[in-house]
Design a protein around this motif. Structure first.
Motif, PDB file in Angstrom:
ATOM      1  N   GLN A  12       0.966  -1.204  -0.037  1.00 33.64           N
ATOM      2  CA  GLN A  12      -0.041   0.036   0.004  1.00 33.64           C
ATOM      3  C   GLN A  12       0.752   1.279   0.070  1.00 33.64           C
ATOM      4  O   GLN A  12       2.130   1.141   0.031  1.00 33.64           O
ATOM      5  N   LYS A  13       0.157   2.307   0.046  1.00 34.26           N
ATOM      6  CA  LYS A  13       0.901   3.747  -0.050  1.00 34.26           C
ATOM      7  C   LYS A  13       1.788   3.835   1.314  1.00 34.26           C
ATOM      8  O   LYS A  13       1.451   3.099   2.398  1.00 34.26           O
ATOM      9  N   ASN A  14       2.825   4.563   1.375  1.00 35.06           N
ATOM     10  CA  ASN A  14       3.710   4.789   2.195  1.00 35.06           C
ATOM     11  C   ASN A  14       4.403   3.803   2.687  1.00 35.06           C
ATOM     12  O   ASN A  14       4.744   3.652   3.944  1.00 35.06           O
ATOM     13  N   SER A  15       4.956   2.863   1.875  1.00 34.75           N
ATOM     14  CA  SER A  15       5.703   1.730   2.100  1.00 34.75           C
ATOM     15  C   SER A  15       5.075   0.624   3.106  1.00 34.75           C
ATOM     16  O   SER A  15       5.832  -0.061   3.999  1.00 34.75           O
ATOM     17  N   VAL A  16       3.620   0.664   3.367  1.00 37.65           N
ATOM     18  CA  VAL A  16       2.987  -0.293   4.289  1.00 37.65           C
ATOM     19  C   VAL A  16       2.964  -1.480   3.509  1.00 37.65           C
ATOM     20  O   VAL A  16       2.500  -1.458   2.448  1.00 37.65           O
TER      21      VAL A  16
END
Length: 89
Positions: free
Chosen positions: A75-79
């Motif tokens: 997912q976004k933000n390196s999650v």
């Protein structure tokens, strides 16, 4: 002669079946592919896996090869979350 995306991807996978390589990285092999083409590509991936070859593929589609065992969801933000296929929703 120009090939469609599906034809090109299938040719690449068929060539892979004939090689001695043990690891395959496929970057979005389903982009621009119709439902029938995806089924054919999944079948080729399953064949590679049945031959004890490792296959890592990226996809935006929520459907996976029958032989897929693990899913890494990004997912976004390196999650990211790592799942066993049967635990992925």
């Amino acid at each position: 002669i120009q090939l469609s995306n599906g034809q090109k991807n299938k040719c690449i996978l068929i060539k892979a079946l004939q090689s001695n390589k043990k690891l395959f990285l496929l970057d979005n092999p389903f982009i621009g592919i119709d439902a029938k083409g995806r089924v054919e590509i999944f079948s080729l991936i399953d064949t590679l896996i049945s031959e004890q070859k490792k296959v890592i593929y990226s996809t935006n589609y929520p459907v996976f090869s029958d032989s897929t065992t693990h899913i890494l969801s990004l997912q976004k933000n390196s999650v990211y979350t790592f799942y066993k296929k049967e635990d992925f929703n």
